[in-house]
Design a protein around this motif. Structure first.
Motif, mmCIF file in Angstrom:
data_model
loop_
_atom_site.group_PDB
_atom_site.id
_atom_site.type_symbol
_atom_site.label_atom_id
_atom_site.label_comp_id
_atom_site.label_asym_id
_atom_site.label_seq_id
_atom_site.Cartn_x
_atom_site.Cartn_y
_atom_site.Cartn_z
ATOM 1 N N SER A 224 64.704 -122.699 -93.473
ATOM 2 C CA SER A 224 64.618 -123.704 -94.462
ATOM 3 C C SER A 224 63.879 -124.661 -94.250
ATOM 4 O O SER A 224 63.180 -124.949 -92.995
ATOM 5 N N LEU A 237 73.192 -124.900 -93.602
ATOM 6 C CA LEU A 237 72.520 -124.796 -94.886
ATOM 7 C C LEU A 237 73.798 -125.335 -95.943
ATOM 8 O O LEU A 237 74.640 -124.641 -96.134
ATOM 9 N N ASN A 250 64.957 -125.296 -89.312
ATOM 10 C CA ASN A 250 64.553 -126.307 -90.085
ATOM 11 C C ASN A 250 63.036 -126.287 -89.684
ATOM 12 O O ASN A 250 62.454 -126.610 -88.458
ATOM 13 N N THR A 274 65.946 -118.395 -103.395
ATOM 14 C CA THR A 274 65.344 -119.317 -104.188
ATOM 15 C C THR A 274 66.211 -119.779 -105.483
ATOM 16 O O THR A 274 67.166 -119.309 -105.840
ATOM 17 N N ASP A 332 70.608 -122.981 -105.649
ATOM 18 C CA ASP A 332 70.291 -121.797 -104.857
ATOM 19 C C ASP A 332 71.002 -120.699 -105.664
ATOM 20 O O ASP A 332 72.070 -120.253 -105.446
ATOM 21 N N THR A 378 62.254 -122.739 -102.556
ATOM 22 C CA THR A 378 62.985 -121.853 -101.504
ATOM 23 C C THR A 378 64.123 -122.571 -100.930
ATOM 24 O O THR A 378 63.995 -123.698 -100.760
ATOM 25 N N THR A 379 65.306 -122.055 -100.984
ATOM 26 C CA THR A 379 66.583 -122.608 -100.528
ATOM 27 C C THR A 379 66.500 -122.098 -98.925
ATOM 28 O O THR A 379 67.117 -122.869 -98.124
ATOM 29 N N ALA A 380 66.230 -120.806 -98.688
ATOM 30 C CA ALA A 380 66.194 -120.259 -97.359
ATOM 31 C C ALA A 380 65.316 -118.991 -97.323
ATOM 32 O O ALA A 380 65.125 -118.353 -98.462
#
Length: 398
Positions: A224, A237, A250, A274, A332, A378-380
């Motif tokens: 992320s 996260l 990160n 997302t 998220d 994007t969250t991850a």
């Protein structure tokens, strides 16, 4: 990824947030429906640049399991990339096992952790490592007479069980609470087969995972981008459905798309978590972007023509990305599968994204998402570490 559990024939989502946030579903469904244009495909002309082979689009029904559908779709594409015949994997097998582990964690945490259908991309990899995998035909999760997932009643019952356990009415936990909780899950989803036949050979979930699927869970990493943690380090996260407190790498905001581009060019697809609550995300139209002008400042004419043709976008920086997350503007709430790159009629690149809400939109279950949207929302994201550029891998130490 479970914030929004849509109606089965509408959007059937299983997003990253927990069912605690289910009240938002109707508002989001309505906003997405209202973003439909009269002829939503006429203003966009997409040409494939890269379109990696992937398995058919599925429908997660009325369940918060997008995280499992997207990441199992990703694993199916990994099988194709490795030259294997892809198997339609049981998403509900992954989900069922995650629910068991989540229940254990909930009790250990005295109830101070998220419940609900939601989960994260890494949950599928973690469950694959711990429990193995099963073909969908051998574990459909439809053990209660429906043709599509419908988890509301199961969720209410299993939540009630866990809440009762945490209250600890016996003043000491019995060894039976986990049996009772698991039995309730299995009553709805079905008991996991200890052995099953696939193409004339007998397997357990673990032997099937090793011998047929054949992936190494250690080959997959999640990343992320947040500027309140050191870049190229790992951090926990901080989203509600990271119930396992997994850590991610990160990277800088521009490296999100650099990594995804590199992966796709090398034949690696990407699992993507997302935010889809934006007015500029339209499932029906099959397009998502970040408008240069905030929605609140648009005229009514601008709002009604948001998806009539390609529009200018806002510049994305590390700072405004972080601010959107900190202000709850980026939530998220959904997982999907990035399988390619396309260009519009102006030469602008979009990611080709496979969804799990059936094939009811204009692109038969796929969407075209701008790179700015991916940078901003994007969250991850999760991928095989072989898809990460060498320089970034060196910085990450992997």
């Amino acid at each position: 990824m479970n914030k929004l559990i849509f109606k089965p024939l509408v959007l059937a989502s299983g997003l990253l947030f927990s069912s605690t946030f289910g009240f938002a579903q109707d508002n989001l469904v309505n906003s997405l429906k209202n973003n439909q244009s009269a002829n939503s495909t006429s203003g966009f002309k997409f040409t494939d640049v890269i379109n990696l082979e992937n398995t058919p689009v599925k429908n997660q029904g009325s369940s918060g399991t997008c995280w499992s559908y997207s990441t199992n779709s990703f694993l199916e594409s990994e099988m194709i990339r490795m030259g294997k015949e892809p198997v339609a994997l049981s998403e509900i097998f992954s989900a069922r096992n995650a629910y068991v582990e989540k229940g254990k964690n909930y009790v250990r945490m005295h109830g101070a952790v998220t419940l609900g259908d939601g989960g994260a991309l890494h949950d599928v990899i973690n469950m694959f490592r711990q429990y193995g995998a099963v073909p969908q035909v051998n574990y459909t999760g439809l053990n209660y007479g429906t043709k599509i997932n419908k988890f509301g009643e199961m969720g209410a019952i299993t939540t009630g069980i866990l809440e009762a356990v945490v209250k600890n009415p016996n003043k000491s936990l019995t060894p039976n609470w986990l049996k009772a909780y698991t039995a309730a899950i299995d009553a709805y989803l079905g008991q996991v087969p200890e052995k099953f036949d696939y193409k004339g050979k007998s397997y357990t979930p673990q032997t099937f995972a090793k011998q047929v699927v054949g992936i190494n869970p250690d080959d997959y990493v999640e990343l992320s981008s947040f500027n309140d943690h050191p870049f190229y380090s790992k951090f926990t996260l901080l989203v509600q459905d990271n119930w396992s407190f997994d850590q991610v790498y990160n990277v800088k905001v521009n490296e999100i798309t650099d990594i995804i581009d590199n992966a796709l060019k090398k034949g690696y697809s990407v699992a993507w978590a997302t935010d889809v609550s934006e007015k500029s995300f339209s499932y029906k139209n099959g397009v998502a972007y970040i408008p240069a002008k905030p929605y609140e400042e648009m005229t009514e004419q601008e709002k009604t023509t948001m998806f009539s043709e390609p529009k200018p976008e806002m510049e994305i920086t590390q700072e405004n990305r972080q601010a959107a997350f900190d202000n709850y503007e980026t939530t998220d709430d959904h997982g999907m599968h990035i399988v390619g790159i396309a260009k519009d009629q102006n030469g602008k690149e979009y990611y080709i994204v496979k969804n799990s809400w059936g094939v009811t939109n204009d692109y038969k279950g796929y969407l075209y998402v701008t790179k700015n949207y991916v940078k901003y929302k994007t969250t991850a994201f999760l991928l095989n570490k072989g898809g990460i550029p060498a320089a970034v891998r060196k910085n990450l130490g992997i």
